[in-house]
Design an enzyme around this catalytic site. Sequence first.
Site, PDB file in Angstrom:
ATOM      1  N   ASP A   6       0.873  -1.176   0.000  1.00 29.25           N
ATOM      2  CA  ASP A   6       0.000   0.000   0.000  1.00 29.25           C
ATOM      3  C   ASP A   6       0.908   1.223   0.000  1.00 29.25           C
ATOM      4  OD1 ASP A   6      -2.334   1.580   0.161  1.00 29.25           O
ATOM      5  OD2 ASP A   6      -2.185   1.709   2.334  1.00 29.25           O
ATOM      6  N   SER A   7       0.289   2.397  -0.136  1.00 33.46           N
ATOM      7  CA  SER A   7       1.060   3.632  -0.027  1.00 33.46           C
ATOM      8  C   SER A   7       1.487   3.885   1.412  1.00 33.46           C
ATOM      9  CB  SER A   7       0.197   4.804  -0.485  1.00 33.46           C
ATOM     10  OG  SER A   7      -0.949   4.891   0.356  1.00 33.46           O
ATOM     11  N   GLY A  39      -3.487   8.662  -3.756  1.00 27.22           N
ATOM     12  CA  GLY A  39      -4.769   9.147  -4.281  1.00 27.22           C
ATOM     13  C   GLY A  39      -4.709  10.493  -4.968  1.00 27.22           C
ATOM     14  N   CYS A  69      -4.198  -1.845  -1.584  1.00 24.97           N
ATOM     15  CA  CYS A  69      -4.342  -0.456  -2.042  1.00 24.97           C
ATOM     16  C   CYS A  69      -5.436  -0.387  -3.110  1.00 24.97           C
ATOM     17  CB  CYS A  69      -3.016   0.039  -2.606  1.00 24.97           C
ATOM     18  SG  CYS A  69      -3.134   1.696  -3.298  1.00 24.97           S
ATOM     19  N   ASN A  70      -6.544   0.250  -2.769  1.00 22.44           N
ATOM     20  CA  ASN A  70      -7.635   0.403  -3.743  1.00 22.44           C
ATOM     21  C   ASN A  70      -7.228   1.251  -4.943  1.00 22.44           C
ATOM     22  OD1 ASN A  70     -10.470  -0.510  -2.544  1.00 22.44           O
ATOM     23  ND2 ASN A  70      -9.197   0.220  -0.863  1.00 22.44           N
ATOM     24  N   THR A  71      -6.413   2.274  -4.677  1.00 23.06           N
ATOM     25  CA  THR A  71      -6.019   3.180  -5.756  1.00 23.06           C
ATOM     26  C   THR A  71      -5.244   2.408  -6.828  1.00 23.06           C
ATOM     27  OG1 THR A  71      -5.922   4.939  -4.105  1.00 23.06           O
ATOM     28  CG2 THR A  71      -4.890   5.395  -6.224  1.00 23.06           C
ATOM     29  N   GLU A 147      -2.184   8.983   8.171  1.00 21.83           N
ATOM     30  CA  GLU A 147      -0.714   8.899   8.148  1.00 21.83           C
ATOM     31  C   GLU A 147      -0.100   9.716   9.288  1.00 21.83           C
ATOM     32  OE1 GLU A 147       1.530   7.091   6.135  1.00 21.83           O
ATOM     33  OE2 GLU A 147      -0.285   6.003   5.583  1.00 21.83           O
ATOM     34  N   CYS A 178     -10.954   2.759   0.511  1.00 23.27           N
ATOM     35  CA  CYS A 178      -9.522   3.046   0.649  1.00 23.27           C
ATOM     36  C   CYS A 178      -9.124   2.336   1.925  1.00 23.27           C
ATOM     37  CB  CYS A 178      -9.287   4.544   0.769  1.00 23.27           C
ATOM     38  SG  CYS A 178      -7.615   4.961   1.347  1.00 23.27           S
ATOM     39  N   HIS A 180      -7.050   2.872   4.132  1.00 23.13           N
ATOM     40  CA  HIS A 180      -6.825   3.710   5.316  1.00 23.13           C
ATOM     41  C   HIS A 180      -8.123   3.922   6.112  1.00 23.13           C
ATOM     42  CE1 HIS A 180      -3.018   4.775   3.331  1.00 23.13           C
ATOM     43  NE2 HIS A 180      -2.650   5.424   4.417  1.00 23.13           N
TER      44      HIS A 180
HETATM   45  N1  DGL Z   1      -4.719   3.077   0.981  1.00 22.68           N
HETATM   46  C1  DGL Z   1      -4.736   3.297  -0.417  1.00 22.68           C
HETATM   47  C2  DGL Z   1      -6.063   2.969  -1.026  1.00 22.68           C
HETATM   48  O1  DGL Z   1      -6.647   1.987  -0.615  1.00 22.68           O
HETATM   49  C3  DGL Z   1      -4.046   4.543  -0.930  1.00 22.68           C
HETATM   50  C4  DGL Z   1      -4.360   5.824  -0.224  1.00 22.68           C
HETATM   51  C5  DGL Z   1      -3.492   6.957  -0.713  1.00 22.68           C
HETATM   52  O2  DGL Z   1      -2.255   6.839  -0.607  1.00 22.68           O
HETATM   53  O3  DGL Z   1      -4.041   7.959  -1.198  1.00 22.68           O
HETATM   54  O4  DGL Z   1      -6.533   3.594  -1.939  1.00 22.68           O
END
Ligand code: DGL
Length: 254
Positions: A6-7, A39, A69-71, A147, A178, A180
């Site tokens: 993930d990010s 994102g 990571c969804n993105t 974060e 997401c 997070h």
């Molecule tokens: N946690 C990630 C997601 O599921 C990326 C969030 C991000 O870095 O903007 O999209």
Amino acid sequence: MLGLFDSGLGGLTVLKRLHERLPQHDIVFFADQLHVPYGDRTPSELVQLLSANVEFLDARHVDAIVMACNTSCATAAREGWPPTKAPVVDLIESAAIAVESAGYKRIGVVATAATAATRAYTQKITGRIPTAQVVEVAAPALVPLVEAGKLEGDEPRAAVAAVCARLPRDLDAVILACTHYPLLDKHFAAALGDAVARIDPAIVQAERAAAIAAHEGFAAGTGSITCMTSGDPELFRAAVTKVLGNLPELTFER
Ligand code: DGL
């Protein structure tokens, strides 16, 4: 071994579900905090980051890539997956399965700006349920809060409430699209109320990962969890330990 990336800290919500479901399997998790938030990045940056992260996990010979990571999933939905030998367990497909099996028809999707821009959630859900109505809302303020460790108090509560106020009133369910966002779940619960279900795609995803592990006969390990970041290792260690607790199976690699 199962590979996750993930990010940043959002990947821990996937890791937690996966470790609960497959406690004997080793997990390696890479948090690309040098580049968080994904994102807000451009499509071409996201394609490059996706390829680099998949390559990184492939080089560690993971049995499967369990997307955290969804993105990145939304990027792959539009651009295709980079080549990998490992099966990929996607979050968006997992969410669509969860929606279909619960019979929800009016769905809100709260996601990063990059994810919402692809409309990948709408496409995957309406691909399964053509009559579903899907509303996607971008919430760029939330990842920086997570974060920064701001999970409690007025600031995250107000930020989540502001996002939820942009959703229609009569939804059956809202997808926390997401990884997070499950760390802010209590604020979503407060803002949405009891009548709206909240979907964490990682729950169905962990079931799918378990099915693949059983079907493919992935060797179990010791249940170790190895975490690494491209950001600050000391801050990362503190944040991971805060979210997961002081698990004996947790180690950090540089
Ligand atoms: N946690 C990630 C997601 O599921 C990326 C969030 C991000 O870095 O903007 O999209």
